[in-house]
Write a protein that holds these residues in place. Structure first.
Motif, PDB file in Angstrom:
ATOM      1  N   UNK A 186     -13.445 101.670 111.174  1.00  0.00           N
ATOM      2  CA  UNK A 186     -14.405 100.582 110.951  1.00  0.00           C
ATOM      3  C   UNK A 186     -13.697  99.302 110.530  1.00  0.00           C
ATOM      4  N   UNK A 187     -12.440  99.425 110.062  1.00  0.00           N
ATOM      5  CA  UNK A 187     -11.641  98.238 109.740  1.00  0.00           C
ATOM      6  C   UNK A 187     -10.749  97.835 110.911  1.00  0.00           C
ATOM      7  N   UNK A 188     -10.880  98.544 112.018  1.00  0.00           N
ATOM      8  CA  UNK A 188     -10.093  98.209 113.204  1.00  0.00           C
ATOM      9  C   UNK A 188      -8.658  98.719 113.149  1.00  0.00           C
ATOM     10  N   UNK A 189      -8.400  99.723 112.307  1.00  0.00           N
ATOM     11  CA  UNK A 189      -7.042 100.242 112.155  1.00  0.00           C
ATOM     12  C   UNK A 189      -6.845 101.512 112.970  1.00  0.00           C
ATOM     13  N   UNK A 190      -5.616 101.747 113.363  1.00  0.00           N
ATOM     14  CA  UNK A 190      -5.260 102.974 114.063  1.00  0.00           C
ATOM     15  C   UNK A 190      -4.827 104.011 113.018  1.00  0.00           C
ATOM     16  N   UNK A 191      -5.074 105.298 113.309  1.00  0.00           N
ATOM     17  CA  UNK A 191      -4.800 106.348 112.321  1.00  0.00           C
ATOM     18  C   UNK A 191      -3.802 107.368 112.851  1.00  0.00           C
ATOM     19  N   UNK A 192      -2.778 107.621 112.045  1.00  0.00           N
ATOM     20  CA  UNK A 192      -1.825 108.692 112.337  1.00  0.00           C
ATOM     21  C   UNK A 192      -1.973 109.761 111.263  1.00  0.00           C
ATOM     22  N   UNK A 194      -4.863  98.163  98.818  1.00  0.00           N
ATOM     23  CA  UNK A 194      -3.820  97.866  99.802  1.00  0.00           C
ATOM     24  C   UNK A 194      -4.438  97.405 101.117  1.00  0.00           C
ATOM     25  N   UNK A 195      -5.427  98.160 101.555  1.00  0.00           N
ATOM     26  CA  UNK A 195      -6.061  97.845 102.841  1.00  0.00           C
ATOM     27  C   UNK A 195      -6.739  96.486 102.785  1.00  0.00           C
ATOM     28  N   UNK A 196      -7.295  96.190 101.621  1.00  0.00           N
ATOM     29  CA  UNK A 196      -8.005  94.924 101.456  1.00  0.00           C
ATOM     30  C   UNK A 196      -7.034  93.746 101.316  1.00  0.00           C
ATOM     31  N   UNK A 197      -5.937  93.951 100.588  1.00  0.00           N
ATOM     32  CA  UNK A 197      -5.032  92.839 100.268  1.00  0.00           C
ATOM     33  C   UNK A 197      -3.985  92.570 101.341  1.00  0.00           C
ATOM     34  N   UNK A 198      -3.626  93.593 102.105  1.00  0.00           N
ATOM     35  CA  UNK A 198      -2.511  93.440 103.031  1.00  0.00           C
ATOM     36  C   UNK A 198      -2.984  93.433 104.477  1.00  0.00           C
ATOM     37  N   UNK A 199      -2.288  92.665 105.300  1.00  0.00           N
ATOM     38  CA  UNK A 199      -2.567  92.719 106.733  1.00  0.00           C
ATOM     39  C   UNK A 199      -1.962  94.009 107.291  1.00  0.00           C
ATOM     40  N   UNK A 200      -2.823  94.932 107.652  1.00  0.00           N
ATOM     41  CA  UNK A 200      -2.362  96.268 108.011  1.00  0.00           C
ATOM     42  C   UNK A 200      -2.830  96.609 109.422  1.00  0.00           C
ATOM     43  N   UNK A 201      -2.009  97.362 110.144  1.00  0.00           N
ATOM     44  CA  UNK A 201      -2.357  97.791 111.501  1.00  0.00           C
ATOM     45  C   UNK A 201      -2.698  99.267 111.589  1.00  0.00           C
ATOM     46  N   UNK A 202      -2.074 100.070 110.700  1.00  0.00           N
ATOM     47  CA  UNK A 202      -2.200 101.509 110.846  1.00  0.00           C
ATOM     48  C   UNK A 202      -2.206 102.206 109.489  1.00  0.00           C
ATOM     49  N   UNK A 203      -2.945 103.296 109.403  1.00  0.00           N
ATOM     50  CA  UNK A 203      -2.913 104.139 108.216  1.00  0.00           C
ATOM     51  C   UNK A 203      -2.295 105.472 108.595  1.00  0.00           C
ATOM     52  N   UNK A 204      -1.405 105.960 107.752  1.00  0.00           N
ATOM     53  CA  UNK A 204      -0.833 107.281 107.968  1.00  0.00           C
ATOM     54  C   UNK A 204      -1.393 108.218 106.900  1.00  0.00           C
ATOM     55  N   UNK A 253     -10.737 118.606 101.833  1.00  0.00           N
ATOM     56  CA  UNK A 253      -9.705 117.896 102.584  1.00  0.00           C
ATOM     57  C   UNK A 253     -10.254 117.449 103.936  1.00  0.00           C
ATOM     58  N   UNK A 254     -11.020 118.324 104.559  1.00  0.00           N
ATOM     59  CA  UNK A 254     -11.603 117.972 105.862  1.00  0.00           C
ATOM     60  C   UNK A 254     -12.524 116.758 105.719  1.00  0.00           C
ATOM     61  N   UNK A 255     -13.283 116.722 104.629  1.00  0.00           N
ATOM     62  CA  UNK A 255     -14.195 115.591 104.399  1.00  0.00           C
ATOM     63  C   UNK A 255     -13.415 114.307 104.142  1.00  0.00           C
ATOM     64  N   UNK A 256     -12.325 114.414 103.374  1.00  0.00           N
ATOM     65  CA  UNK A 256     -11.505 113.232 103.069  1.00  0.00           C
ATOM     66  C   UNK A 256     -10.859 112.677 104.342  1.00  0.00           C
ATOM     67  N   UNK A 257     -10.307 113.596 105.148  1.00  0.00           N
ATOM     68  CA  UNK A 257      -9.657 113.171 106.393  1.00  0.00           C
ATOM     69  C   UNK A 257     -10.677 112.492 107.311  1.00  0.00           C
ATOM     70  N   UNK A 258     -11.847 113.116 107.419  1.00  0.00           N
ATOM     71  CA  UNK A 258     -12.927 112.550 108.242  1.00  0.00           C
ATOM     72  C   UNK A 258     -13.267 111.133 107.766  1.00  0.00           C
ATOM     73  N   UNK A 259     -13.361 110.982 106.452  1.00  0.00           N
ATOM     74  CA  UNK A 259     -13.740 109.683 105.870  1.00  0.00           C
ATOM     75  C   UNK A 259     -12.643 108.633 106.075  1.00  0.00           C
ATOM     76  N   UNK A 260     -11.377 109.035 105.933  1.00  0.00           N
ATOM     77  CA  UNK A 260     -10.274 108.076 106.128  1.00  0.00           C
ATOM     78  C   UNK A 260     -10.273 107.572 107.563  1.00  0.00           C
ATOM     79  N   UNK A 261     -10.479 108.476 108.503  1.00  0.00           N
ATOM     80  CA  UNK A 261     -10.474 108.070 109.913  1.00  0.00           C
ATOM     81  C   UNK A 261     -11.629 107.109 110.187  1.00  0.00           C
ATOM     82  N   UNK A 262     -12.809 107.440 109.646  1.00  0.00           N
ATOM     83  CA  UNK A 262     -13.974 106.574 109.856  1.00  0.00           C
ATOM     84  C   UNK A 262     -13.754 105.205 109.201  1.00  0.00           C
ATOM     85  N   UNK A 263     -13.227 105.228 107.974  1.00  0.00           N
ATOM     86  CA  UNK A 263     -12.944 103.973 107.261  1.00  0.00           C
ATOM     87  C   UNK A 263     -11.957 103.123 108.041  1.00  0.00           C
ATOM     88  N   UNK A 264     -10.864 103.752 108.446  1.00  0.00           N
ATOM     89  CA  UNK A 264      -9.826 103.037 109.186  1.00  0.00           C
ATOM     90  C   UNK A 264     -10.383 102.429 110.459  1.00  0.00           C
TER      91      UNK A 264
END
Ligand code: C2E
Ligand code: MG
Ligand code: MG
Ligand code: MG
Length: 289
Positions: A229-235, A191-201, A216-227
């Motif tokens: 690095x792609x220039x996305x905002x995270x909620x 999804x992140x790769x195919x769609x023009x996205x601004x934010x991840x929830x 869960x803490x590791x996954x959340x940490x990784x999602x925030x870092x991933x987001x």
């Protein structure tokens, strides 16, 4: 069930198959009338920016004031609405109502907050989304840059290319795109790769046990870092405790949404909060209401 036939029903009441069919049929009939009778309402849940403590956005969440039953959440009736063929009509109604409310807040001079709306994948897939959104923005006068469409990645998108083009056109209007329940579907990264996205929830299932589950803490940490690095905002969704909040702050999460700050609120109550925000001089500490 106990209510419909008046029989006593202790502890556990499991309707038999024909009773279940009756209940489902009744639900569909009631839903058809609900739209005409104005029984749907939109509640709004604040999203708070952690850098400022201010409300950056609100998410529109559908409620049904079902007579004799009370206020229902989408989990109680959206499937029934789908079976009754009412999804499109309800989606249109929510979009129109929420955009009108947000345009009114702007006209009232309240702080400018983003409006998040849950877009059903049916509308997206049907190719009607662009016209519908353009039309609704024109009718309500809401600034396109204040609107954000939330796309649930669990939803089946059959034609990725068509969906991506549609989202791209919406984005050219100035509308933002968020991926809802991020991390729960099969296709998060696609999804992140195919769609023009601004934010991840970030899905609330990862937030729930953030304080006790290292994974869960590791996954959340990784999602925030991933987001990021792609220039996305995270909620982060479903934030209920100060412990979750401080972990998310440490990870650099941009915004939180959840009962810790506020439940979804009727329009009037949200306006009260926005009015209070307006008179605050400095940044407001994130505190439960
Ligand atoms: P969602 O878009 O992921 O919305 C977040 C859900 O989490 C909402 O449930 C909200 O009330 C709930 N929530 C918020 N903060 C907390 C918290 O701190 N803890 C917990 N446990 N839950 C929290 P809700 O309102 O029942 O909506 C459920 C789902 O129904 C939404 O999930 C969304 O996918 C869908 N939905 C809601 N409104 C609409 C709509 O207008 N149209 C469509 N198509 N779907 C909608
Ligand atoms: Mg949502
Ligand atoms: Mg969600
Ligand atoms: Mg959801």
């Amino acid at each position: 069930g106990a209510k419909s036939d008046g029989r006593a029903c202790w502890r556990l009441c499991v309707p038999n198959l024909s009773e279940q069919a009756d209940l489902a049929a009744r639900l569909r009939t009631d839903l058809r009338e609900a739209l005409e009778r104005g029984e749907f309402v939109v509640h709004y849940q604040p999203q708070v920016a952690l850098s400022t403590g201010h409300i950056a956005g609100v998410e529109a969440l559908l409620r049904w004031n079902r007579p004799g039953v009370g206020l229902l959440r989408p989990g109680d009736f959206l499937q029934g609405a789908n079976e009754a063929g009412l999804t499109d009509a309800i989606d249109r109604w929510v979009l129109q109502q929420a955009c009108q409310d947000a345009a009114d807040w702007h006209a009232m001079g309240l702080p400018r907050v983003r409006l998040g709306i849950n877009l059903s994948p049916r509308i997206l897939g049907s190719g009607q989304a662009l016209d519908l959104v353009t039309e609704t923005l024109a009718i309500t006068g809401l600034e396109p840059t204040l609107l954000e469409l939330e796309l649930t990645e669990g939803d089946l998108v059959e034609d990725f290319e068509a969906a991506g083009e549609m989202l791209g056109s919406l984005r050219q209007l100035g509308v933002a795109i968020a991926i809802d329940d991020f991390g729960m579907g099969y296709s998060s990264l696609n999804y992140v790769k195919s769609f023009p996205v601004d934010r991840l929830k970030i899905d609330q299932s990862f937030v729930r046990d953030l304080e006790t589950e290292g994974q869960d803490a590791a996954i959340v940490h990784a999602i925030i870092a991933l987001g990021h690095s792609l220039g996305l905002s995270i909620v982060a969704e479903g934030v209920e405790t100060v412990g979750q909040l401080s972990l998310l702050m440490n990870d650099g999460c941009d915004e939180i949404q959840g009962y810790y700050f506020s439940e979804p609120l009727p329009r009037g109550e949200l306006e009260d909060i926005l009015r209070r925000e307006q008179v605050l001089a400095g940044p407001m500490p994130v505190e439960p209401l």
